[in-house]
Motif scaffolding. Structure first.
Motif, short mmCIF file in Angstrom:
data_model
loop_
_atom_site.label_atom_id
_atom_site.label_comp_id
_atom_site.label_asym_id
_atom_site.label_seq_id
_atom_site.Cartn_x
_atom_site.Cartn_y
_atom_site.Cartn_z
N ILE A 213 0.86 -1.20 0.00
CA ILE A 213 0.00 0.00 0.00
C ILE A 213 0.89 1.24 0.00
CG2 ILE A 213 -1.74 1.28 1.32
CD1 ILE A 213 -2.60 -1.44 2.52
N LEU A 214 0.74 2.07 -1.02
CA LEU A 214 1.52 3.32 -1.10
C LEU A 214 0.74 4.48 -0.49
CD1 LEU A 214 2.94 3.06 -4.75
CD2 LEU A 214 4.10 2.52 -2.60
N GLU A 215 -0.59 4.36 -0.51
CA GLU A 215 -1.43 5.41 0.06
C GLU A 215 -2.79 4.82 0.40
OE1 GLU A 215 -1.41 9.06 -2.23
OE2 GLU A 215 -3.40 9.59 -1.46
N ASN A 216 -3.34 5.24 1.52
CA ASN A 216 -4.72 4.85 1.85
C ASN A 216 -5.28 5.96 2.73
OD1 ASN A 216 -7.04 3.34 1.92
ND2 ASN A 216 -6.40 2.08 3.64
N LYS A 217 -5.77 6.98 2.05
CA LYS A 217 -6.10 8.23 2.74
C LYS A 217 -7.59 8.49 2.70
CE LYS A 217 -4.82 12.32 1.03
NZ LYS A 217 -3.90 13.17 0.32
N GLU A 218 -8.14 8.93 3.83
CA GLU A 218 -9.55 9.32 3.84
C GLU A 218 -9.67 10.68 3.15
OE1 GLU A 218 -11.40 9.59 7.70
OE2 GLU A 218 -13.37 9.20 6.82
N HIS B 63 -8.96 7.04 -0.77
CA HIS B 63 -8.13 6.95 -1.98
C HIS B 63 -6.99 5.98 -1.65
CE1 HIS B 63 -5.18 9.12 -4.91
NE2 HIS B 63 -5.63 7.98 -5.40
N LEU B 64 -7.00 4.86 -2.35
CA LEU B 64 -6.02 3.80 -2.10
C LEU B 64 -5.09 3.70 -3.30
CD1 LEU B 64 -5.19 1.10 -0.55
CD2 LEU B 64 -6.93 -0.02 -1.95
N LYS B 65 -3.79 3.60 -3.02
CA LYS B 65 -2.85 3.39 -4.12
C LYS B 65 -1.99 2.18 -3.80
CE LYS B 65 0.69 5.69 -6.85
NZ LYS B 65 1.46 6.91 -7.06
N ASP C 252 -0.73 4.88 -12.72
CA ASP C 252 0.43 5.68 -13.11
C ASP C 252 1.68 4.80 -13.04
OD1 ASP C 252 1.28 5.58 -10.44
OD2 ASP C 252 0.38 7.51 -9.94
N GLU C 253 2.84 5.41 -13.19
CA GLU C 253 4.07 4.62 -13.28
C GLU C 253 4.41 3.90 -11.97
OE1 GLU C 253 4.72 8.71 -12.20
OE2 GLU C 253 3.78 7.86 -13.98
N GLU C 254 3.84 4.38 -10.85
CA GLU C 254 4.13 3.73 -9.55
C GLU C 254 3.13 2.64 -9.19
OE1 GLU C 254 6.03 7.31 -6.88
OE2 GLU C 254 3.88 7.01 -6.88
#
Ligand SMILES: Cc1cc2nc3c(=O)[nH]c(=O)nc-3n(C[C@H](O)[C@H](O)[C@H](O)COP(=O)(O)OP(=O)(O)OC[C@H]3O[C@@H](n4cnc5c(N)ncnc54)[C@H](O)[C@@H]3O)c2cc1C
Ligand code: FES
Length: 232
Positions: free
Chosen positions: A7-12, A19-21, A55-57
């Motif tokens: 998980i690179l991001e998991n922001k409310e 928003h999960l990345k 995206d690229e990541e």
């Protein structure tokens, strides 16, 4: 293919909207989805979530906390891993005509990538006024920067669409909204939602009645031409 991804991001983003990345390189199509699960949690089944962006990541998702599964997802932290498999589903059709995309509520999620891939398309998003503060609405709008998008807060988004301008319509959102869109425009594609067990066409939990017989939303869909859909 099953994989464990970081998980690179998991922001409310706003109340209950996350928003999960996830890290990785993915070959995907707008309108497809992944099955997501946190291992060693009370999630027994994977949950289907549409691709929001790539995206690229890695790959991005936008999800709403509805029940126990999405609650678990919302509690996962950057650096932890999720178990995923996919991408699944047919995705949206290639757009070679003037198209408008209509999203209601969390149905906005899969339409962003489609709008990004089709700069001539216009995205209409309807959000319920009572659910969000003005600041929260601005935050949601900021997620859609860079595409041709029109937001309607409260009321019905369908009132804002000039139907004769568009040759094709893609829609995702509440069933009643998609049915109403289909009545407005004959050449409408809808992205259907059903409970899903496997995501790969094996369990039949996502079966739905269509004009062409029973279909599986995970494998034959989730995108169907409205002429095929039996609205129930
Ligand atoms: C192809 C597909 C793509 C999806 N993409 C997204 C997305 O991008 N973002 C997002 O937030 N959600 C998306 N969903 C919906 C998401 O999968 C469900 O909200 C999630 O599985 C609910 O799990 P839960 O354990 O949190 O809730 P549960 O405890 O399982 O259910 C909570 C409530 O939601 C209802 N519900 C659960 N799953 C569904 C479903 N599939 N359709 C309709 N109602 C349901 C239940 O009946 C119950 O009332 C998608 C669903 C499908 C089929
Ligand atoms: S989710 Fe199992 S057949 Fe579609």
């Amino acid at each position: 293919m099953y994989q464990q991804v970081e998980i690179l991001e998991n922001k409310e983003v706003t109340r209950d909207l996350y928003h999960l990345k996830l890290k990785g390189c993915y070959d995907i199509k707008a309108g497809q989805f992944f099955m997501l699960k946190k291992e060693q949690s009370n999630m027994t089944l994977f949950r289907p979530i549409s691709i929001f962006d790539v995206d690229e990541e890695g790959i991005h998702f936008l999800y709403l906390v509805k029940g126990s599964g999405t609650k678990v997802l919302s509690q996962t932290k950057v650096g932890e891993t999720l178990s995923i498999h996919g991408p699944y589903g047919n995705g949206f059709p290639i757009l070679d005509t003037k198209a408008c995309l209509i999203g209601g509520g969390i149905g906005m999620a899969p339409l962003y990538l489609c709008a990004k891939h089709n700069p001539d398309a216009k995205l209409y998003i309807g959000l319920r006024e009572a659910l969000y503060t003005e600041k929260e609405i601005q935050t949601i709008q900021s997620l859609f920067e860079g595409v041709n998008v029109h937001f309607k807060i409260g009321g019905t988004i369908l009132d804002d669409v000039l139907w004769e301008e568009w040759e094709t319509v893609l829609t995702c959102g509440p069933s009643k909204m998609m049915e109403a869109v289909s009545k407005q425009h004959d050449n409408t594609y809808v992205s259907l939602e059903r409970h899903m067990g496997c995501g790969i066409g094996a369990c039949l939990s996502c079966s739905c009645k269509t004009m062409l017989g029973m279909k599986k939303v995970c494998k034959d869909g989730p995108v169907f031409h409205q002429k095929e859909v039996v609205w129930e």
